[in-house]
Design a protein around this motif. Sequence first.
Motif, PDB file in Angstrom:
ATOM      1  N   LYS A  20      -6.542   7.677  -3.414  1.00 52.70           N
ATOM      2  CA  LYS A  20      -7.271   5.856  -4.450  1.00 52.70           C
ATOM      3  C   LYS A  20      -6.171   5.434  -4.392  1.00 52.70           C
ATOM      4  O   LYS A  20      -6.008   4.197  -5.019  1.00 52.70           O
ATOM      5  CB  LYS A  20      -8.074   6.699  -4.410  1.00 52.70           C
ATOM      6  N   TYR A  21      -5.357   6.457  -5.521  1.00 50.62           N
ATOM      7  CA  TYR A  21      -4.520   6.447  -6.890  1.00 50.62           C
ATOM      8  C   TYR A  21      -3.250   5.535  -5.900  1.00 50.62           C
ATOM      9  O   TYR A  21      -3.483   4.092  -6.860  1.00 50.62           O
ATOM     10  CB  TYR A  21      -3.680   7.325  -7.304  1.00 50.62           C
ATOM     11  N   PHE A  22      -2.891   5.783  -5.081  1.00 50.25           N
ATOM     12  CA  PHE A  22      -1.619   5.037  -5.234  1.00 50.25           C
ATOM     13  C   PHE A  22      -2.314   3.732  -3.838  1.00 50.25           C
ATOM     14  O   PHE A  22      -1.300   2.653  -3.856  1.00 50.25           O
ATOM     15  CB  PHE A  22      -0.758   5.632  -3.702  1.00 50.25           C
ATOM     16  N   SER A  23      -3.233   4.172  -3.184  1.00 55.02           N
ATOM     17  CA  SER A  23      -3.496   2.264  -2.709  1.00 55.02           C
ATOM     18  C   SER A  23      -4.147   1.115  -3.455  1.00 55.02           C
ATOM     19  O   SER A  23      -3.498   0.123  -3.947  1.00 55.02           O
ATOM     20  CB  SER A  23      -4.486   2.179  -2.023  1.00 55.02           C
ATOM     21  N   PHE A  24      -3.929   1.932  -5.125  1.00 56.42           N
ATOM     22  CA  PHE A  24      -4.180   0.870  -6.397  1.00 56.42           C
ATOM     23  C   PHE A  24      -3.502   0.287  -6.872  1.00 56.42           C
ATOM     24  O   PHE A  24      -2.789  -0.812  -6.480  1.00 56.42           O
ATOM     25  CB  PHE A  24      -5.252   1.515  -7.270  1.00 56.42           C
ATOM     26  N   PHE A  25      -2.496   1.258  -6.934  1.00 56.41           N
ATOM     27  CA  PHE A  25      -1.101   1.215  -7.807  1.00 56.41           C
ATOM     28  C   PHE A  25      -0.454   0.316  -6.964  1.00 56.41           C
ATOM     29  O   PHE A  25       0.555  -0.521  -7.413  1.00 56.41           O
ATOM     30  CB  PHE A  25      -0.010   2.961  -8.090  1.00 56.41           C
ATOM     31  N   ASN A  26       0.198   0.814  -5.939  1.00 60.74           N
ATOM     32  CA  ASN A  26       0.740   0.295  -5.151  1.00 60.74           C
ATOM     33  C   ASN A  26       0.231  -1.271  -4.564  1.00 60.74           C
ATOM     34  O   ASN A  26       1.889  -2.372  -4.243  1.00 60.74           O
ATOM     35  CB  ASN A  26       0.610   0.469  -3.467  1.00 60.74           C
ATOM     36  N   ALA A  27      -0.889  -1.424  -4.864  1.00 63.46           N
ATOM     37  CA  ALA A  27      -1.161  -2.925  -4.625  1.00 63.46           C
ATOM     38  C   ALA A  27      -1.657  -4.021  -5.521  1.00 63.46           C
ATOM     39  O   ALA A  27      -0.514  -5.070  -5.433  1.00 63.46           O
ATOM     40  CB  ALA A  27      -2.419  -3.156  -3.690  1.00 63.46           C
ATOM     41  N   ASN A  28      -0.845  -3.262  -6.952  1.00 60.18           N
ATOM     42  CA  ASN A  28      -1.060  -3.662  -8.106  1.00 60.18           C
ATOM     43  C   ASN A  28       0.437  -4.012  -8.986  1.00 60.18           C
ATOM     44  O   ASN A  28       0.512  -4.620  -9.715  1.00 60.18           O
ATOM     45  CB  ASN A  28      -2.137  -3.118  -9.497  1.00 60.18           C
TER      46      ASN A  28
END
Length: 248
Positions: A20-28
Motif C-alpha cells: 500500500k505504501y509504495f503504491s501511494f509513494f511511487n505515484a506521488n
Amino acid sequence: MKKVIAANWKNNCSKDFINKYFSFFNANIKINQKSKKEIIFFPPDLYLDLVSQSIKDLSGINYGCQNLNINENNTTLTGGSTSAMLEDMNCDYVIIGHSETRENEFNKSLKSKILLCKKMNIIFCVGENSLERQNNQTLKKIFSQLDELIESYFDNMSIIIAYEPVWAIGSGETPTLSNISQTHKSIKKYIIQKLPSIKENDIIVLYGGSVTEKNAGSILKTDFVDGVLVGGASLMAEEFTKICNIEF
Ligand code: 13P
C-alpha cells in the motif's frame, strides 16, 4: 549540496503495509535527475528485499538497514544480521548507534561495527538525553560519541551524522531551529578539527526527533542541516511523501 530525507521504520512493517505504501509513494513522489535530494528507506531487515523491489526505479531513492550485528569473539549469533549479509542484500546505508540500540552496545562494539562496513555508508547517530540537556552537557556527550566514529575513521569513509536528541524522539518536542543549527555547526567543526583532511562539504548532518510534515520544511531550510531522519511520520505514506516533495 543535496538534502537527505530518510525514513526509519524501526520495528513496524508488513507485506501489506509495503504494497500500500509504495503504491501511494511511487505515484506521488516528485524526484528527477536534477532534484537535489536523496531519499533513503530503512525497513526492518526481514523486509529489505520487498522494499528493494518496491522502490520505483529512479535514481535518488535508496535503502538501508537499521543496525548490524557482530560476533565479537567469532562465536555464532542466533538471529544476527552480519555486515556481509546486509551488503549482500545491496543495502546502501546502515544506521549505527541509534539511541534505541545503543543501550546494549559498548564503545568497542560500535567501533567494530564501523570497521565492518566496507560497502554500506554509515549513518552514525549521536544525541544527548534530557538529563544531559538540563545539565548543559549536550556537546560534551555528542563529542564523546563522535570520537567513536573518528577513532574508527578509514579512508574514503563518508561521514553522515544523525543528530537525534534522545528526548525529542517520539515525544513531539524538538530543539529550537537555532539550537539545531548551532549543534550541527559544532558537530561539523569538531569533526574537521579532529580529521583535518575532511572538508565541511563532505560532512552530512541530519536532524532526527519528532520531524513531521509541519516542521520538516523549516528544519530542512535551517543552516547546517543537510537532511532529516524521520521515525513515526515516515510510516504514513502520504505524510512522508509530502516531506520528500518539499522544495528547497
Ligand atoms: P521520531 O521521528 O518518531 O521521533 O523518531 C526519530 C528517530 O528515532 C529516527 O531514527
